[in-house]
Write a protein that holds these residues in place. Sequence first.
Motif, PDB file in Angstrom:
ATOM      1  N   VAL A   1       2.244  -4.145   0.094  1.00  0.00           N
ATOM      2  CA  VAL A   1       1.266  -5.196   0.370  1.00  0.00           C
ATOM      3  C   VAL A   1       1.901  -6.554   0.138  1.00  0.00           C
ATOM      4  O   VAL A   1       2.656  -6.761  -0.816  1.00  0.00           O
ATOM      5  CB  VAL A   1       0.028  -5.022  -0.542  1.00  0.00           C
ATOM      6  CG1 VAL A   1      -0.900  -6.239  -0.447  1.00  0.00           C
ATOM      7  CG2 VAL A   1      -0.722  -3.746  -0.183  1.00  0.00           C
ATOM      8  N   ARG A   2       1.613  -7.477   1.035  1.00  0.00           N
ATOM      9  CA  ARG A   2       2.034  -8.866   0.879  1.00  0.00           C
ATOM     10  C   ARG A   2       0.815  -9.756   1.115  1.00  0.00           C
ATOM     11  O   ARG A   2      -0.017  -9.467   1.975  1.00  0.00           O
ATOM     12  CB  ARG A   2       3.131  -9.245   1.886  1.00  0.00           C
ATOM     13  CG  ARG A   2       4.477  -8.592   1.595  1.00  0.00           C
ATOM     14  CD  ARG A   2       5.092  -9.172   0.349  1.00  0.00           C
ATOM     15  NE  ARG A   2       6.420  -8.649   0.068  1.00  0.00           N
ATOM     16  CZ  ARG A   2       6.669  -7.614  -0.707  1.00  0.00           C
ATOM     17  NH1 ARG A   2       5.660  -6.941  -1.267  1.00  0.00           N
ATOM     18  NH2 ARG A   2       7.910  -7.211  -0.931  1.00  0.00           N
TER      19      ARG A   2
ATOM     20  N   THR B   1       4.210 -13.629  -1.458  1.00  0.00           N
ATOM     21  CA  THR B   1       3.952 -14.278  -2.737  1.00  0.00           C
ATOM     22  C   THR B   1       2.948 -13.431  -3.503  1.00  0.00           C
ATOM     23  O   THR B   1       2.165 -12.698  -2.910  1.00  0.00           O
ATOM     24  CB  THR B   1       3.399 -15.706  -2.524  1.00  0.00           C
ATOM     25  OG1 THR B   1       3.081 -16.272  -3.788  1.00  0.00           O
ATOM     26  CG2 THR B   1       2.141 -15.694  -1.666  1.00  0.00           C
ATOM     27  N   ASP B   2       2.985 -13.519  -4.834  1.00  0.00           N
ATOM     28  CA  ASP B   2       2.045 -12.726  -5.626  1.00  0.00           C
ATOM     29  C   ASP B   2       0.866 -13.556  -6.119  1.00  0.00           C
ATOM     30  O   ASP B   2       0.047 -13.087  -6.887  1.00  0.00           O
ATOM     31  CB  ASP B   2       2.755 -12.069  -6.813  1.00  0.00           C
ATOM     32  CG  ASP B   2       3.421 -13.086  -7.727  1.00  0.00           C
ATOM     33  OD1 ASP B   2       3.310 -14.296  -7.445  1.00  0.00           O
ATOM     34  OD2 ASP B   2       4.040 -12.663  -8.708  1.00  0.00           O
ATOM     35  N   ARG B   3       0.763 -14.810  -5.671  1.00  0.00           N
ATOM     36  CA  ARG B   3      -0.409 -15.605  -6.009  1.00  0.00           C
ATOM     37  C   ARG B   3      -0.673 -16.620  -4.910  1.00  0.00           C
ATOM     38  O   ARG B   3       0.227 -17.030  -4.194  1.00  0.00           O
ATOM     39  CB  ARG B   3      -0.222 -16.308  -7.353  1.00  0.00           C
ATOM     40  CG  ARG B   3       0.938 -17.290  -7.392  1.00  0.00           C
ATOM     41  CD  ARG B   3       0.938 -18.032  -8.721  1.00  0.00           C
ATOM     42  NE  ARG B   3       2.052 -18.952  -8.797  1.00  0.00           N
ATOM     43  CZ  ARG B   3       3.191 -18.684  -9.440  1.00  0.00           C
ATOM     44  NH1 ARG B   3       3.343 -17.515 -10.026  1.00  0.00           N
ATOM     45  NH2 ARG B   3       4.166 -19.575  -9.492  1.00  0.00           N
TER      46      ARG B   3
ATOM     47  N   HIS C   1      -0.303  -7.327  -4.758  1.00  0.00           N
ATOM     48  CA  HIS C   1       1.024  -7.581  -4.194  1.00  0.00           C
ATOM     49  C   HIS C   1       1.993  -6.472  -4.618  1.00  0.00           C
ATOM     50  O   HIS C   1       2.092  -6.138  -5.798  1.00  0.00           O
ATOM     51  CB  HIS C   1       1.536  -8.931  -4.693  1.00  0.00           C
ATOM     52  CG  HIS C   1       2.956  -9.231  -4.333  1.00  0.00           C
ATOM     53  ND1 HIS C   1       3.319  -9.786  -3.129  1.00  0.00           N
ATOM     54  CD2 HIS C   1       4.112  -9.044  -5.021  1.00  0.00           C
ATOM     55  CE1 HIS C   1       4.635  -9.938  -3.093  1.00  0.00           C
ATOM     56  NE2 HIS C   1       5.137  -9.491  -4.230  1.00  0.00           N
ATOM     57  N   GLY C   2       2.674  -5.872  -3.645  1.00  0.00           N
ATOM     58  CA  GLY C   2       3.645  -4.823  -3.931  1.00  0.00           C
ATOM     59  C   GLY C   2       3.093  -3.416  -3.893  1.00  0.00           C
ATOM     60  O   GLY C   2       3.864  -2.447  -3.818  1.00  0.00           O
TER      61      GLY C   2
ATOM     62  N   LEU D   1      -6.054  -7.277   4.936  1.00  0.00           N
ATOM     63  CA  LEU D   1      -5.003  -6.581   4.193  1.00  0.00           C
ATOM     64  C   LEU D   1      -3.722  -6.622   5.010  1.00  0.00           C
ATOM     65  O   LEU D   1      -3.690  -6.191   6.168  1.00  0.00           O
ATOM     66  CB  LEU D   1      -5.413  -5.133   3.931  1.00  0.00           C
ATOM     67  CG  LEU D   1      -4.402  -4.270   3.154  1.00  0.00           C
ATOM     68  CD1 LEU D   1      -4.109  -4.874   1.787  1.00  0.00           C
ATOM     69  CD2 LEU D   1      -4.922  -2.837   3.014  1.00  0.00           C
ATOM     70  N   THR D   2      -2.667  -7.150   4.388  1.00  0.00           N
ATOM     71  CA  THR D   2      -1.383  -7.350   5.060  1.00  0.00           C
ATOM     72  C   THR D   2      -0.302  -6.534   4.364  1.00  0.00           C
ATOM     73  O   THR D   2      -0.237  -6.513   3.131  1.00  0.00           O
ATOM     74  CB  THR D   2      -0.996  -8.834   5.041  1.00  0.00           C
ATOM     75  OG1 THR D   2      -1.987  -9.602   5.726  1.00  0.00           O
ATOM     76  CG2 THR D   2       0.358  -9.063   5.711  1.00  0.00           C
TER      77      THR D   2
END
Length: 311
Positions: free
Chosen positions: A215-216, A192-194, A206-207, A256-257
């Motif tokens: 990154v996710r 998700t981006d939020r 994100h991305g 960080l994922t």
Amino acid sequence: MHPPSVSPARALPLRARLRRTLSRALNHRAGAPLRAAHEGLAAAELAVLRTRDRLLEPDPTPAERADVAEHLTIVVKTFLRPDVCRRLLCSAREVFDGRIVVADDSPTPLTVADPRVDVVALPFDSGVAVGRNRALAEVDTEFTFITDDDHVLSRATRLHEVIDYLRRNPEVDIVGMGLMNLPERRVADVGTDRMTAGTLPPLREHGELVDGLPVRLMVAQNYVARTASLRRIGWDEGVRMLDHRDFFHRASGRLLTVLDLSVGAYHVRTPYRREYMRHRRDHAADREYLQRKWTAVAMGRAPSDVTRWDG
């Protein structure tokens, strides 16, 4: 493994409705033929895909297997599905020689003959968060593989590559892997981006790519992480079932994922097991608790990493 061609963000609501409809049909009194067909189709798909992986995926070298066994522990939470968990353990042994810790809050804890499997028996229906915390406390390796009992590993679960990536990129804490749902043959990207209001800003957007991987802010429950990083966050034991999103909300800005869909495992759900699903769907208390906690975070009355909110 490859991501789905349909945008997950747009397709998820429809898929969720379809899953609920299928689950109701499978659990209907007249659903026995459908249950048998669902289970048989998933088993057939799994057999074909794992055979393909054995033929096409390179086997890790003895040195790679030994390195993974020394530095990684698999942690799995199970409940009311001993046969399903044994299937996971059997599949893991095809690619992994190290220690596995199983947290089990079933009425009768799992028993296995494998001396490299440790079962942590818990009070009945303690929940996923309690189980993961207790299992993680038993880990003494640098890396931990978090997975679920209804997953199946194969040669596509190239753990040595994931560990090599983490060693090359010390700023990364978690590497999520592909998880193909069967019998749909759909690879889920739950990124998700939020996040919920009140969470810390992410360490990277994100991305954004880190050594080739995006990154996710959240990944599926099928990931390898630095053990020390997991212990920094832990799982909120005020939550019985809905632990996953809460973990990554609290990890935002702290860990960080990234996601690697080129490696992964298979996910074979059991929506036709009535007793298991009765407990699995009992999450009204979780929702109420999480609403209170994250409302307090958003209002500044609690830190975003709070693991237990009693206000």
